[in-house]
Design a protein around this motif. Structure first.
Motif, PDB file in Angstrom:
ATOM      1  N   GLN A  68       4.314   5.532  -5.881  1.00  0.00           N
ATOM      2  CA  GLN A  68       3.933   5.600  -6.970  1.00  0.00           C
ATOM      3  C   GLN A  68       2.830   6.281  -7.546  1.00  0.00           C
ATOM      4  O   GLN A  68       2.876   7.322  -8.476  1.00  0.00           O
ATOM      5  CB  GLN A  68       4.045   4.344  -7.370  1.00  0.00           C
ATOM      6  CG  GLN A  68       3.306   4.241  -9.215  1.00  0.00           C
ATOM      7  CD  GLN A  68       2.989   2.482  -9.500  1.00  0.00           C
ATOM      8  OE1 GLN A  68       2.721   1.809  -8.910  1.00  0.00           O
ATOM      9  NE2 GLN A  68       4.003   1.907  -9.731  1.00  0.00           N
ATOM     10  N   GLU A  69       1.295   6.831  -6.511  1.00  0.00           N
ATOM     11  CA  GLU A  69       0.428   7.487  -7.066  1.00  0.00           C
ATOM     12  C   GLU A  69       1.334   9.300  -7.384  1.00  0.00           C
ATOM     13  O   GLU A  69       0.852   9.794  -8.300  1.00  0.00           O
ATOM     14  CB  GLU A  69      -0.249   7.494  -6.732  1.00  0.00           C
ATOM     15  CG  GLU A  69      -1.193   5.723  -7.313  1.00  0.00           C
ATOM     16  CD  GLU A  69      -2.185   5.701  -5.527  1.00  0.00           C
ATOM     17  OE1 GLU A  69      -2.684   5.981  -5.267  1.00  0.00           O
ATOM     18  OE2 GLU A  69      -3.016   5.011  -6.487  1.00  0.00           O
ATOM     19  N   PHE A  96       4.174  15.088  -7.077  1.00  0.00           N
ATOM     20  CA  PHE A  96       4.043  15.611  -6.241  1.00  0.00           C
ATOM     21  C   PHE A  96       5.440  15.118  -5.109  1.00  0.00           C
ATOM     22  O   PHE A  96       5.891  15.849  -4.913  1.00  0.00           O
ATOM     23  CB  PHE A  96       3.663  15.106  -5.270  1.00  0.00           C
ATOM     24  CG  PHE A  96       2.314  15.587  -5.505  1.00  0.00           C
ATOM     25  CD1 PHE A  96       1.690  16.817  -3.981  1.00  0.00           C
ATOM     26  CD2 PHE A  96       1.342  15.506  -5.594  1.00  0.00           C
ATOM     27  CE1 PHE A  96       0.282  17.271  -4.529  1.00  0.00           C
ATOM     28  CE2 PHE A  96      -0.936  15.814  -5.814  1.00  0.00           C
ATOM     29  CZ  PHE A  96      -0.578  17.288  -5.316  1.00  0.00           C
ATOM     30  N   ILE A  97       6.291  14.824  -6.172  1.00  0.00           N
ATOM     31  CA  ILE A  97       7.464  13.565  -5.263  1.00  0.00           C
ATOM     32  C   ILE A  97       8.678  13.601  -6.692  1.00  0.00           C
ATOM     33  O   ILE A  97       7.318  13.015  -7.764  1.00  0.00           O
ATOM     34  CB  ILE A  97       7.630  12.667  -4.304  1.00  0.00           C
ATOM     35  CG1 ILE A  97       6.766  11.186  -4.942  1.00  0.00           C
ATOM     36  CG2 ILE A  97       6.651  13.442  -3.469  1.00  0.00           C
ATOM     37  CD1 ILE A  97       6.582   9.825  -4.325  1.00  0.00           C
ATOM     38  N   ASP A 105       1.017  -1.053  -0.181  1.00  0.00           N
ATOM     39  CA  ASP A 105       0.020   0.309  -0.321  1.00  0.00           C
ATOM     40  C   ASP A 105       1.196   1.244   0.014  1.00  0.00           C
ATOM     41  O   ASP A 105       0.172   2.176  -0.904  1.00  0.00           O
ATOM     42  CB  ASP A 105      -0.935  -0.614   1.030  1.00  0.00           C
ATOM     43  CG  ASP A 105      -2.324  -1.107   1.135  1.00  0.00           C
ATOM     44  OD1 ASP A 105      -2.281  -1.908  -0.101  1.00  0.00           O
ATOM     45  OD2 ASP A 105      -2.671  -1.542   1.917  1.00  0.00           O
ATOM     46  N   PHE A 106       2.184   0.826   0.816  1.00  0.00           N
ATOM     47  CA  PHE A 106       2.815   2.570   0.832  1.00  0.00           C
ATOM     48  C   PHE A 106       3.856   2.705  -0.517  1.00  0.00           C
ATOM     49  O   PHE A 106       3.532   3.966  -1.028  1.00  0.00           O
ATOM     50  CB  PHE A 106       3.754   2.148   1.729  1.00  0.00           C
ATOM     51  CG  PHE A 106       5.022   3.816   2.383  1.00  0.00           C
ATOM     52  CD1 PHE A 106       4.339   4.458   3.229  1.00  0.00           C
ATOM     53  CD2 PHE A 106       6.475   3.517   2.458  1.00  0.00           C
ATOM     54  CE1 PHE A 106       4.580   5.618   2.783  1.00  0.00           C
ATOM     55  CE2 PHE A 106       6.660   4.278   2.527  1.00  0.00           C
ATOM     56  CZ  PHE A 106       6.691   5.656   2.494  1.00  0.00           C
TER      57      PHE A 106
END
Length: 210
Positions: A18-19, A25-26, A12-13
């Protein structure tokens, strides 16, 4: 601002990272010679970083907080970091300005902490950090120095020594056989003469928007 040093096995992290990367954003980058699992994630969303400096810090709700901060250490610190992010978001333009758009290349970061005393644990020599380097398939590496100033940037003797040490440390610790060139990216060019004559590649903010 670096938000994570390594990949995690948490699905999940990893998906969330990835998203965030896909949304801009990153950014994810690896140190030269390292594998993807050693990737570093850096927060690069300009509004989010502006918020941390000038909105969240405005605890009194002063509507003039931004304008009154002009010329302050807070403003100059933010401007320097913002300029670095703009450079990182215009790598293709940097490649074009340096004349190797057609050459296959990859962008990395690199850091060296220096050896530590086995007894005290203290670092014996200064380390080095390079926020952006471009590793090219024509046996060349560009170490990018990004400097924001409101006037032509002056390279002092101290700064020249720091740049030379960073380059030599990188060559020594990575063992690279490639030609390593310093690419100085400034907002309003380098001040002529002096130590600026030792810089092989010079770009300005204008080159980022051609």
């Amino acid at each position: 601002m670096y938000i994570c040093r390594r990949y995690t096995d948490n699905a999940d992290f990893s998906k969330a990272l990835q998203e965030l990367e896909q949304c801009g954003f990153i950014r994810k980058f690896t140190a030269i010679g390292k594998k993807t699992k050693d990737a570093t994630f850096q927060l690069i969303d300009n509004y989010t970083l502006f918020y941390f400096d000038f909105i969240s810090e405005n605890t009194n709700g002063d509507e003039h907080f931004w304008s009154s901060s002009a010329g302050s250490s807070i403003h100059y610190g933010w401007a320097g970091r913002a300029f670095e992010r703009v450079c990182m978001q215009h790598v293709n333009q940097i490649k074009a300005a340096l004349g190797f758009s057609a050459v296959v290349s990859s962008v990395h970061s690199w850091s060296y902490k220096g050896p530590k005393d086995p007894v005290t644990g203290k670092t014996l020599t200064k380390g080095a950090q390079i926020d952006m380097l471009i590793d090219r398939n024509d046996d060349t590496i560009n170490l990018c120095e990004m400097k924001y100033t409101s006037a032509p940037y002056v390279i002092t003797e101290e700064e020249d020594n720091r740049i030379r040490n960073r380059r030599e440390t990188f060559i020594r610790e990575t063992g690279t056989k490639k030609t390593v060139l310093i690419a100085m990216i400034t907002s309003y060019r380098l001040a002529p003469g002096g130590y600026s004559d030792d810089i092989q590649c010079q770009l300005t903010m204008a080159d980022l928007f051609r």
